[in-house]
Design an enzyme around this catalytic site. Structure first.
Site, short mmCIF file in Angstrom:
data_model
loop_
_atom_site.label_atom_id
_atom_site.label_comp_id
_atom_site.label_asym_id
_atom_site.label_seq_id
_atom_site.Cartn_x
_atom_site.Cartn_y
_atom_site.Cartn_z
N TYR A 133 0.90 -1.24 0.00
CA TYR A 133 0.01 0.02 0.13
C TYR A 133 0.93 1.39 -0.01
CZ TYR A 133 -3.75 3.12 1.34
OH TYR A 133 -4.75 4.33 1.74
N HIS A 136 6.04 -8.13 -0.19
CA HIS A 136 6.49 -7.65 1.30
C HIS A 136 8.03 -8.31 1.43
CE1 HIS A 136 2.70 -6.31 2.67
NE2 HIS A 136 2.29 -7.03 1.76
N GLY A 191 8.37 -16.24 34.81
CA GLY A 191 8.61 -16.49 33.50
C GLY A 191 9.87 -15.65 33.07
N ASP A 211 9.94 -13.24 30.99
CA ASP A 211 9.72 -11.72 30.71
C ASP A 211 9.80 -11.07 32.01
OD1 ASP A 211 9.11 -12.48 28.25
OD2 ASP A 211 6.88 -12.22 28.35
N SER A 212 9.43 -11.76 33.07
CA SER A 212 9.30 -10.92 34.39
C SER A 212 10.57 -10.92 35.07
CB SER A 212 8.03 -11.17 35.37
OG SER A 212 8.23 -12.51 35.70
#
Ligand code: XMP
Length: 515
Positions: free
Chosen positions: A81, A166, A221, A223-224
């Site tokens: 686009y 793309h 986990g 991320d924490s």
């Protein structure tokens, strides 16, 4: 993040992959909305602009794009686009496609044009119906599709490039070479992204909370853990991690938390609230009801604990640390997801709602990172490989892995079967060959035979999937010998289970969790 290249998001499903590919090539970039881009251009200047793909058609678009092209030295890349916007803006012709090009297509370099590492013909990913049919003046054709359509254009003298395909999508085999051509040869930008700069800029971001007390709803986990380790590096013991034991954890989760308490210098306190959760859940059968009860109870328990802690220690928390990652940030930015247009498949329980309720400011030092980058940062921070490469585990835990109503007995069956699966994955060196692996207790009974006698017992399903971000997933193909071993151990060792099935559904249409 000190940036950078701005990626103006028109709502393509692939926009975040542009950031990914740029980082792999050593460049920072930032996804922003069109409104934000136009506003920011009034006072600042990016290094380059990318206009992303999107579902709209230029025929309905009345936006004035001239601010993007006002500075003749500003490099601009239009993808799909975005290329049609360039085409139309510079006076070319965009036509409505009769049938469009979707999926894999062959790309041909135009005569006399080449890019280092890109063959004259290669596979690319297309997803469009409108197309540029007449080139704007001062642009030359650089790529054509196998159907003879314009697939790439380049300004004769300005740093402006348009691509109909793309390059950011994995299926475009030489997409990285094409993006590198834009960054290095068209825009001529120096690289500015590496795991070292990533850690440095995240540490710098955390400096602003020095002197404040920071609270972390710690799950153990990846991320924490990485977020907490990073913040602790800057503010030390002003970071307090609270871990809520909701009674819906696997043996490995409790083990991990205790080990992290011992082996790291993080200040982790465990709140045992399992009774409370099980009580609150006792009448819930529906998946959404269960998720909502778990989320609500979590907030109640956490808030109460924090207020007691503040009162007894004479302190006041100012920030809530969250391990939010970039895909979540982008999700909340997207013009097509904002305003609830996309349907809610599951209400995710993390710590949503907590900051407002508790009047805490948010600290999200990982908000520009993807999961694999968080893992790399974890290693850079000195965390052990096994901690950083743990499989994801959902906030509602076993609550959504016992289908229907929960009971202590049903939770036990999932805990024990999950532990067997975990042990077998580890001992067979298969843990890292799957993205997530777990067991689910089905609410059915089947007939079986144990020790020559008839039994009428429950069923465990094994779920093991490969994924990058949990958005889509395919089934992990594991050896039969391994599956047989797990099945046999579960039936022999988990009281009340006589049958094991293997879930072979991809996502979509299935989701990863069963509820
Ligand atoms: P689904 O089941 O939606 O899961 O395909 C995609 C990924 O998200 C995890 N998941 C959650 N994670 N809170 C979380 O932190 C939740 O409420 C939650 N529900 C699902 C799931 O384990 C998978 O990795």
């Amino acid at each position: 993040m000190k940036s950078s290249i701005w990626i103006v998001d028109f709502g393509s499903q692939y926009t975040q992959l542009i950031t990914r590919k740029f980082r792999e090539l050593g460049y920072t970039s930032e996804i922003i909305t069109l409104e934000d881009g136009l506003e920011r251009l009034k006072s600042s200047k990016p290094k380059a602009i990318v206009l992303s793909g999107g579902p709209q058609s230029v025929f309905e678009d009345k936006t004035d794009y001239s601010p993007f092209f006002a500075d003749k030295n500003l490099p601009v890349l239009g993808i799909c686009y975005g290329m049609q916007i360039l085409g139309q803006f510079f006076g070319g012709k965009v036509e409505k496609g009769v049938q469009g090009e979707y999926g894999l297509a062959k790309l041909h370099c135009a005569k006399g044009f080449s890019i280092n590492g890109l063959p004259a013909e290669s596979d690319v990913w297309m997803s469009h119906s409108d197309h540029v049919s007449t080139l704007p003046k001062e642009f030359k054709l650089i790529f054509e599709s196998e159907n003879g359509l314009v697939a790439g254009i380049k300004h004769e003298s300005l740093p402006i490039l348009g691509l109909q395909f793309h390059p950011e999508v994995h299926h475009t085999v030489h997409g990285k070479e094409v993006l590198s051509f834009f960054l290095n040869e068209v825009a001529k930008l120096p690289t500015d992204w590496s795991s070292k700069t990533m850690l440095e800029s995240s540490l710098e971001d955390v400096q602003k909370v020095k002197g404040a007390k920071v609270l972390c709803a710690f799950s153990g986990g990846v991320d924490s853990l990485v977020a907490a380790t990073l913040v602790q590096k800057v503010i030390g013991d002003d970071l307090y991690c609270f871990f809520v034991d909701n009674g819906l954890l696997r043996p490995q989760d409790i083990h991990t938390i205790k080990m992290l308490q011992e082996k790291t210098s993080l200040n982790i306190e465990i709140i045992d609230a399992s009774e409370l959760f099980l009580n609150a859940l006792k009448d819930d059968k529906d998946p959404e009801d269960k998720r909502k009860t778990i989320g609500r109870t979590f907030i109640e328990v956490f808030e109460k604990k924090v207020h007691e802690f503040e009162a007894s220690h004479g302190i006041k928390f100012e920030y809530l640390l969250q391990g939010t990652l970039y895909p979540d940030v982008i999700e909340s930015l997207s013009p097509h997801k904002k305003g609830g247009k996309s349907s809610t498949i599951k209400s995710h329980h993390n710590v949503g709602g907590l900051p407002e309720r508790m009047h805490l400011k948010l600290l999200e030092p990982l908000r520009f990172l993807f999961k694999d980058e968080v893992r790399a940062m974890g290693l850079e921070l000195g965390l052990e490989h096994a901690w950083v490469f743990r499989h994801p585990f959902p906030g509602p835990g076993i609550g959504v892995r016992v289908l229907g109503q929960l009971s202590r007995e049903s939770i036990r069956k999932v805990q024990e079967s999950d532990q067997i699966l975990y042990e077998e994955l580890k001992s067979n060196n298969l843990y890292d060959s799957t993205w997530q692996a777990f067991t689910v207790l089905l609410p059915v009974k089947t007939v079986g035979v144990k020790g020559d006698g008839r039994v009428y017992e429950e069923v465990i399903a094994l779920r093991m999937v490969n994924s990058q971000d949990g958005m889509t997933a395919s089934v992990t193909e594991l050896p039969w010998s391994f599956l047989n071993k797990v099945s046999s151990r579960v039936c022999n060792e988990v009281k009340g289970v006589t049958r094991v099935v293997y879930d072979i559904t991809s996502k979509p249409p299935g989701t990863i969790e069963w509820e």
